[in-house]
Design an enzyme around this catalytic site. Structure first.
Site, short mmCIF file in Angstrom:
data_model
loop_
_atom_site.label_atom_id
_atom_site.label_comp_id
_atom_site.label_asym_id
_atom_site.label_seq_id
_atom_site.Cartn_x
_atom_site.Cartn_y
_atom_site.Cartn_z
N GLU A 135 0.79 -1.29 -0.09
CA GLU A 135 0.03 0.10 0.01
C GLU A 135 0.71 1.32 0.08
O GLU A 135 0.84 2.20 0.78
CB GLU A 135 -0.95 -0.01 1.24
CG GLU A 135 -1.71 -1.13 1.46
CD GLU A 135 -2.94 -1.38 0.35
OE1 GLU A 135 -3.02 -0.20 -0.46
OE2 GLU A 135 -3.71 -2.50 0.37
N ASP A 262 9.57 32.56 -14.99
CA ASP A 262 8.96 32.89 -13.67
C ASP A 262 9.87 33.02 -12.51
O ASP A 262 10.53 32.23 -12.30
CB ASP A 262 8.02 31.87 -13.23
CG ASP A 262 7.17 32.37 -12.07
OD1 ASP A 262 6.45 33.29 -12.28
OD2 ASP A 262 6.99 31.64 -11.08
N ASP A 317 8.02 37.52 -15.93
CA ASP A 317 6.90 37.86 -15.36
C ASP A 317 6.97 39.57 -15.22
O ASP A 317 7.99 40.19 -14.60
CB ASP A 317 7.07 37.15 -14.16
CG ASP A 317 5.67 37.72 -13.10
OD1 ASP A 317 5.08 38.70 -13.68
OD2 ASP A 317 5.73 37.14 -11.93
N HIS A 394 4.73 27.49 -10.89
CA HIS A 394 5.69 28.25 -11.52
C HIS A 394 5.99 27.68 -13.02
O HIS A 394 6.07 28.46 -13.55
CB HIS A 394 7.01 28.16 -10.64
CG HIS A 394 6.99 28.26 -9.17
ND1 HIS A 394 6.72 29.67 -8.61
CD2 HIS A 394 6.83 27.38 -8.21
CE1 HIS A 394 6.38 29.52 -7.42
NE2 HIS A 394 6.43 27.99 -6.96
N ASP A 397 3.06 29.14 -15.09
CA ASP A 397 3.21 30.70 -15.36
C ASP A 397 4.45 30.63 -16.47
O ASP A 397 4.27 31.66 -17.43
CB ASP A 397 3.63 31.32 -14.06
CG ASP A 397 2.35 31.42 -12.96
OD1 ASP A 397 1.16 31.27 -13.57
OD2 ASP A 397 2.53 31.68 -11.99
#
Length: 420
Positions: A135, A262, A317, A394, A397
């Protein structure tokens, strides 16, 4: 041990069995739905492997210690019984362990509630040749697994690590994302199985009836629970992601590379991307990333120039004009993205509408992680919110900035009037 293996191993695992016998891989990721017998298979392999190698011991782990006795401990006793070798093994509850009487080899069971405290075990003879994470999706992330492996995977040859799990519903779950990257490792086998290859008499009539009923009443739930298919939660932002190796030959044919940046802060990473947009086919190829926090501007520029030696234009940016000016002063040609109202939503929608976003997970692991794990958040009632989260995005963008010309060209037809 006079037992026919086809009586204890389902047909879907025959090839995996031969790979283990031939020591082809060190890591085995075995995923499957209910009744796939993946856990039964691993337990049989460990018992047979220990009995054929006097130096082999086993460590079996689950995230929560309290779950060991009723799951993997009982599973190992089942395998011993099925192989008709119960007289050769001694089971202990305190401590939880199983010992092979002829040599003293041991199977020990560990809870990994605190991964950093899982230490290497000392054996009277040999080493931990077999390690099994049952699991594995219960663990919080791959770093927990690496931390434990660094302690356990040592001291002997041909160590084999098994990871068994039912795939979580969301593609964005860490284990589903991790397995997509594990496929590219030469020392790793990723295997899928489900109940349909298991002899019906092993499962019982009631199991088959329950599966068939769910198949008719709720096909999507059936696919997830019984076939182990990642069906999604409905919150995923990008459902058009393909993770695969992008070859050097492919990259050499890309005629127009787009670059985006970015900026990062103290704790936030700077992210630089290079990609190629195949407009005719609606496909985006992402094959370069720099993703690092704490980079000084000069360090960042030097790293970027290694990927961009011709100093081609980068779109960054525009919220950081001072940083753009500093990067320009350091010799990097960078311009600010032309943002505007609705630019984030429009950019994401543009990316969603692509036929395919192909990400190379070896070259761009952080890009692959962010794109596949990016989900719309839910409110306290479990309803999807109407906005995109501004975190862990990030690479998204940077990709939006790099493609702003394409996005703006499409937007002029509608309402964005040249804004990104």
């Amino acid at each position: 041990m006079n037992i026919k293996l086809t009586n204890v191993i389902a047909p879907s695992f025959y090839e995996v069995h031969h790979a283990i016998r031939n020591k082809q891989y060190g890591h085995y990721w075995l995923k499957g739905g209910r009744g796939s017998t993946k856990s039964s298979f691993v337990s049989v392999e460990i018992i047979m492997g220990m009995m054929s190698d006097p130096d082999a011991n086993a460590v079996i782990l689950r995230k929560v210690k309290e779950t060991l006795r009723e799951s993997v401990y009982e599973q190992m006793l089942w395998a011993i019984d099925k192989l008709n070798v119960s007289h050769l093994w001694h089971a202990s509850l305190n401590p939880l362990s199983i010992t092979y009487k002829p040599t003293g080899q041991k199977i020990i069971f560990k809870g990994a509630d605190k991964p950093k405290k899982v230490k290497s075990s000392k054996f009277r003879r040999g080493y931990a040749k077999f390690i099994w994470y049952e699991e594995v999706d219960e663990f919080h992330n791959m770093q927990e697994i690496r931390t434990i492996n660094q302690s356990l995977v040592r001291g002997g040859p041909d160590i084999q690590v098994f990871y068994t799990y039912n795939p979580p519903q969301s593609q964005n779950n860490w284990v589903n994302t991790e397995v997509e990257q594990q496929k590219f490792r030469q020392d790793t086998l990723v295997h899928s199985s489900d109940y349909r290859s298991v002899p019906k008499e092993w499962l019982g009539e009631q199991f088959i009836n329950d599966a068939e009923h769910l198949k008719k009443s709720n096909p999507k739930k059936y696919e997830h629970e019984y076939l182990g298919i990642v069906t999604g939660t409905g919150a995923e932002v990008f459902t058009n992601i393909t993770q695969r190796r992008i070859t050097d030959d492919e990259i050499a044919r890309f005629d127009k590379i787009r670059r985006g940046l970015d900026f990062g802060f103290a704790a936030d990473p700077l992210h630089y991307t290079e990609n190629y947009y195949d407009k005719a086919r609606g496909r985006l190829f992402i094959f370069v990333e720099i993703h690092q926090a704490g980079l000084k501007n000069k360090e960042a520029v030097d790293k970027i120039k290694m990927f961009n030696p011709m100093n081609d234009w980068i779109t960054g940016d525009s919220a950081e004009p001072r940083t753009i000016a500093e990067f320009n002063d350091l010799g990097l040609r960078i311009r600010g993205a032309k943002k505007g109202p609705g630019s984030v939503e429009h950019g994401i929608k543009w990316l969603q509408d692509l036929n395919e976003i192909i990400i190379d997970p070896e070259r761009c692991p952080n890009t692959a992680r962010e794109f596949t794990q990016y989900e719309i958040e839910r409110d306290i009632n479990g309803n999807l919110k109407g906005t995109y989260p501004d975190k862990d995005n990030h690479s998204i963008d940077a990709t939006r900035y790099s493609l702003e010309d394409e996005m703006r060209g499409k937007a002029k037809i509608k309402t964005f009037k040249g804004s990104l």
